[in-house]
Scaffold this motif. Structure first.
Motif, PDB file in Angstrom:
ATOM      1  N   UNK A 386      68.726 -33.002   2.581  1.00  0.00           N
ATOM      2  CA  UNK A 386      67.439 -33.536   2.115  1.00  0.00           C
ATOM      3  C   UNK A 386      66.275 -32.956   2.903  1.00  0.00           C
ATOM      4  N   UNK A 387      66.466 -32.858   4.212  1.00  0.00           N
ATOM      5  CA  UNK A 387      65.378 -32.363   5.065  1.00  0.00           C
ATOM      6  C   UNK A 387      65.043 -30.904   4.787  1.00  0.00           C
ATOM      7  N   UNK A 388      66.037 -30.130   4.310  1.00  0.00           N
ATOM      8  CA  UNK A 388      65.837 -28.684   4.131  1.00  0.00           C
ATOM      9  C   UNK A 388      65.419 -28.313   2.711  1.00  0.00           C
ATOM     10  N   UNK A 389      65.237 -29.304   1.838  1.00  0.00           N
ATOM     11  CA  UNK A 389      64.868 -29.003   0.441  1.00  0.00           C
ATOM     12  C   UNK A 389      63.570 -28.193   0.348  1.00  0.00           C
ATOM     13  N   UNK A 390      62.487 -28.536   1.079  1.00  0.00           N
ATOM     14  CA  UNK A 390      61.244 -27.764   0.934  1.00  0.00           C
ATOM     15  C   UNK A 390      61.413 -26.284   1.239  1.00  0.00           C
ATOM     16  N   UNK A 391      62.341 -25.951   2.153  1.00  0.00           N
ATOM     17  CA  UNK A 391      62.532 -24.558   2.534  1.00  0.00           C
ATOM     18  C   UNK A 391      63.315 -23.779   1.479  1.00  0.00           C
ATOM     19  N   UNK A 392      64.158 -24.466   0.697  1.00  0.00           N
ATOM     20  CA  UNK A 392      65.035 -23.774  -0.239  1.00  0.00           C
ATOM     21  C   UNK A 392      64.620 -23.926  -1.695  1.00  0.00           C
ATOM     22  N   UNK A 393      63.656 -24.789  -1.981  1.00  0.00           N
ATOM     23  CA  UNK A 393      63.319 -25.014  -3.388  1.00  0.00           C
ATOM     24  C   UNK A 393      62.593 -23.822  -4.010  1.00  0.00           C
ATOM     25  N   UNK A 394      61.940 -22.992  -3.188  1.00  0.00           N
ATOM     26  CA  UNK A 394      61.288 -21.786  -3.733  1.00  0.00           C
ATOM     27  C   UNK A 394      62.311 -20.842  -4.364  1.00  0.00           C
ATOM     28  N   UNK A 395      63.523 -20.822  -3.797  1.00  0.00           N
ATOM     29  CA  UNK A 395      64.568 -19.925  -4.307  1.00  0.00           C
ATOM     30  C   UNK A 395      65.389 -20.583  -5.404  1.00  0.00           C
ATOM     31  N   UNK A 396      64.968 -21.753  -5.883  1.00  0.00           N
ATOM     32  CA  UNK A 396      65.635 -22.418  -6.989  1.00  0.00           C
ATOM     33  C   UNK A 396      66.805 -23.293  -6.615  1.00  0.00           C
ATOM     34  N   UNK A 397      66.939 -23.625  -5.325  1.00  0.00           N
ATOM     35  CA  UNK A 397      68.055 -24.454  -4.886  1.00  0.00           C
ATOM     36  C   UNK A 397      67.590 -25.882  -4.653  1.00  0.00           C
ATOM     37  N   UNK A 398      68.519 -26.809  -4.836  1.00  0.00           N
ATOM     38  CA  UNK A 398      68.224 -28.226  -4.687  1.00  0.00           C
ATOM     39  C   UNK A 398      69.171 -28.851  -3.679  1.00  0.00           C
ATOM     40  N   UNK A 399      69.017 -30.160  -3.496  1.00  0.00           N
ATOM     41  CA  UNK A 399      69.906 -30.869  -2.584  1.00  0.00           C
ATOM     42  C   UNK A 399      71.344 -30.771  -3.091  1.00  0.00           C
ATOM     43  N   UNK A 400      72.244 -30.392  -2.176  1.00  0.00           N
ATOM     44  CA  UNK A 400      73.650 -30.253  -2.523  1.00  0.00           C
ATOM     45  C   UNK A 400      74.057 -28.860  -2.950  1.00  0.00           C
ATOM     46  N   UNK A 401      73.109 -27.940  -3.121  1.00  0.00           N
ATOM     47  CA  UNK A 401      73.462 -26.566  -3.480  1.00  0.00           C
ATOM     48  C   UNK A 401      74.328 -25.954  -2.380  1.00  0.00           C
ATOM     49  N   UNK A 402      75.384 -25.250  -2.778  1.00  0.00           N
ATOM     50  CA  UNK A 402      76.333 -24.675  -1.824  1.00  0.00           C
ATOM     51  C   UNK A 402      76.016 -23.194  -1.634  1.00  0.00           C
ATOM     52  N   UNK A 403      75.875 -22.795  -0.378  1.00  0.00           N
ATOM     53  CA  UNK A 403      75.483 -21.419  -0.056  1.00  0.00           C
ATOM     54  C   UNK A 403      76.372 -20.872   1.044  1.00  0.00           C
ATOM     55  N   UNK A 404      76.564 -19.551   1.028  1.00  0.00           N
ATOM     56  CA  UNK A 404      77.253 -18.878   2.128  1.00  0.00           C
ATOM     57  C   UNK A 404      76.231 -18.518   3.199  1.00  0.00           C
ATOM     58  N   UNK A 405      76.717 -18.125   4.369  1.00  0.00           N
ATOM     59  CA  UNK A 405      75.801 -17.789   5.465  1.00  0.00           C
ATOM     60  C   UNK A 405      74.923 -16.594   5.108  1.00  0.00           C
ATOM     61  N   UNK A 406      75.481 -15.618   4.380  1.00  0.00           N
ATOM     62  CA  UNK A 406      74.680 -14.452   3.992  1.00  0.00           C
ATOM     63  C   UNK A 406      73.595 -14.846   2.992  1.00  0.00           C
ATOM     64  N   UNK A 407      73.904 -15.790   2.086  1.00  0.00           N
ATOM     65  CA  UNK A 407      72.895 -16.258   1.133  1.00  0.00           C
ATOM     66  C   UNK A 407      71.779 -17.015   1.849  1.00  0.00           C
ATOM     67  N   UNK A 408      72.147 -17.828   2.837  1.00  0.00           N
ATOM     68  CA  UNK A 408      71.128 -18.533   3.624  1.00  0.00           C
ATOM     69  C   UNK A 408      70.235 -17.534   4.341  1.00  0.00           C
TER      70      UNK A 408
END
Length: 581
Positions: A386-408
């Motif tokens: 939840x806390x990291x949503x603002x940082x990832x929402x620009x790339x189209x990701x939401x709460x619970x989206x699963x990412x690899x370390x390279x994608x992050x």
């Protein structure tokens, strides 16, 4: 909730007020979850009684199969054959040659209309789709081409969110019964439409053993058989010659042949290989050792080439026939806990020719095959918190989206570059803007830190994401679990008379059978080994062996089983090898 009820009433005007109240209740709990499709589409799912009842895509509501089983006449229904359903569950759309045309004609629909898909002899829908052409256009096209874009089916991921129940047996309408009840109806069907010529063909070539076992009752009704298919297979060939049987087998698709091979190896393994003393048996061991040993020469089992796609779905079908029982004894690891050897399907199975003469050789090799172990592939993943949503929402990701370390890493780099946050004087540093400050800095640091190094920026980001991991066992689909995977834990405990024992835990998480590990260790070190419930861990067991056997364990786990050292904890407790005085 009122808004949802009004939207449902507008989307499905045939529902009465009482039915609307049942579907979207006032006082009962109604949960809403957000998921993403394989194409990346955001889907809203409405849950009631732990079953998904509706799903919304691009502000359009669709019913699930669970809802259609309660209201089977909610949508216009088109019937198809059970083998076609297997294709739909695998992600295919419904083509018009696979649509059964009843004597009463097809339902009248317009292009873009929401429709249900059923099986002959049962009104319970098994799929939901959108018509790609109107009924008139279907007939004008000679019942050729794509008829329906399938959105959701029985056995898909959305269905798995519910209680995973099977379609109920709903009596067909009078017109449908007449269409399937007599041979005269079939002759009318052949002469009615060009597309209906496909009806007799499945009746000649479909073998019930090759169809998903959940559809057996439907298929038996379709083929006019009242006896189980295995009983039919056990009886002598009545009028068909051996050549005709070979021709029928060759006419099957590769997927149908793989289904038949899995059924054959499954019943062969249960009848000849597995004993009651072997239970509980890991499903991966059952597939990799017992079923593989029953595979005929020149053939190879490949679950991805079958209609099931996953071995867990194949076992689930068998479980619904009450042939065996599968339980998740440890998180994410399934085991066969019970087998009904008196089941008529097992009793009626005849061991294929060639195995009886070579059974002794097969049994002698089976022990070696059972020892073959392939370490799972483990990949660390991260979930957007939840806390990291603002940082990832620009790339189209939401709460619970699963990412690899390279994608992050790529998302963070793109965010920094798009917002021009790279320090102009020193490109090794990144300026901390308001979003980075809120997401990555503690309250005590927010007034002190204005720049971060690249590596510190990425490490802070990974620390604040939810830890996940993906485990992939040989021949099975990947499984994503929460948290970091627990390592195999090795410890030394002291018993009475200053005797030491070695205790091993968490073997199941890595696909290792604790009983098999205990037997192997017992033979290697010539010491007593036992299995007991692991304290503090529900449905897990631990292996206990006399003496400090960490050296032997390390050799077995790291060298024989090829497990990475980071997943084995406690190897430093091995006895030191000093010179004997």
């Amino acid at each position: 909730r009122r808004k949802l009820r009004s939207e449902v009433a507008a989307a499905f005007p045939t529902l009465s007020t009482e039915q609307l109240a049942e579907l979207v209740p006032n006082k009962e709990e109604l949960n809403v979850i957000k998921i993403h499709s394989h194409k990346g589409e955001a889907i809203t799912v409405y849950m009631n009684h732990r079953n998904p009842i509706l799903f919304e895509v691009e502000k359009v509501l669709y019913p699930t199969v669970y809802t259609l089983w309660v209201y089977p006449d909610l949508l216009p229904a088109f019937a198809t054959w059970p083998p076609v359903l297997q294709k739909l569950a695998g992600g295919a759309d419904l083509m018009l040659p696979g649509v059964v045309v009843p004597p009463s004609g097809l339902p009248r629909v317009q292009r873009g209309a929401l429709c249900a898909v059923t099986l002959p002899g049962n009104r319970a829908p098994v799929a939901v789709g959108v018509a790609t052409m109107s009924t008139e256009e279907m007939l004008a096209a000679g019942m050729k081409g794509k008829g329906f874009a399938v959105l959701h089916t029985h056995l898909d991921h959305l269905w798995e969110y519910g209680d995973k129940s099977s379609p109920p047996a709903l009596a067909p309408l009078v017109t449908d019964c007449a269409a399937e009840g007599s041979a005269g109806g079939e002759e009318e069907l052949q002469g009615k439409e060009p597309g209906s010529s496909c009806c007799p063909e499945p009746q000649q070539h479909v073998d019930i053993r090759d169809v998903s076992l959940k559809d057996r009752d439907t298929c038996a009704e379709l083929l006019g058989k009242e006896e189980p298919c295995e009983n039919r297979a056990a009886e002598p060939a009545q009028d068909a010659s051996t050549e005709h049987q070979h021709e029928a087998e060759d006419s099957r698709t590769p997927q149908e042949q793989m289904d038949a091979l899995f059924n054959q190896c499954f019943f062969h393994a249960l009848k000849c290989k597995v004993k009651k003393s072997d239970l509980p048996l890991l499903t991966s061991t059952f597939l990799g050792s017992h079923m593989v040993s029953c595979c005929p020469a020149g053939k190879q089992l490949d679950i991805k080439k079958s209609s099931y796609k996953k071995f867990s779905k194949f076992l689930q079908c068998m479980q619904q026939q009450r042939i065996l029982q599968v339980k998740e004894l440890s998180r994410g690891v399934e085991s066969i806990v019970d087998v009904d050897w008196r089941h008529p399907d097992i009793k009626a199975f005849a061991v294929p020719e060639g195995f009886s003469s070579a059974s002794a050789a097969q049994d002698s090799k089976s022990e070696d095959r059972e020892q073959v172990y392939h370490a799972p592939e483990i990949i660390p993943l991260y979930g957007v918190s939840t806390k990291m949503i603002p940082l990832f929402q620009e790339s189209g990701h939401r709460k619970g989206s699963v990412l690899s370390s390279s994608e992050v890493r790529n998302i963070i780099i793109n965010y920094v570059k798009n917002n021009e946050l790279v320090d102009e004087t020193n490109k090794n540093f990144v300026k901390v803007d308001a979003i980075l400050c809120d997401c990555l800095l503690d309250k005590s640091e927010q007034d002190e830190i204005s720049h971060l190094k690249w590596d510190e920026l990425l490490s802070r980001c990974l620390e604040r994401l939810q830890p996940l991991h993906q485990v992939t066992f040989a021949g099975q689909e990947p499984v994503v679990r929460k948290g970091n995977i627990e390592p195999i834990d090795i410890s030394i405990a002291q018993r009475s008379s200053n005797k030491k024992v070695t205790i091993i835990k968490n073997l199941e998480l890595y696909g290792l059978d604790p009983q098999r590990v205990a037997n192997t260790l017992q033979q290697k070190v010539q010491a007593s080994a036992t299995i007991s419930p692991a304290p503090g861990a529900k449905d897990r067991v631990q292996v206990q062996i006399q003496g400090n056997q960490i050296h032997h364990l390390a050799k077995m786990l790291l060298e024989e089983y090829q497990l990475p050292r980071r997943y084995v904890q406690g190897l430093e407790k091995a006895p030191k090898l000093g010179r004997k005085k």
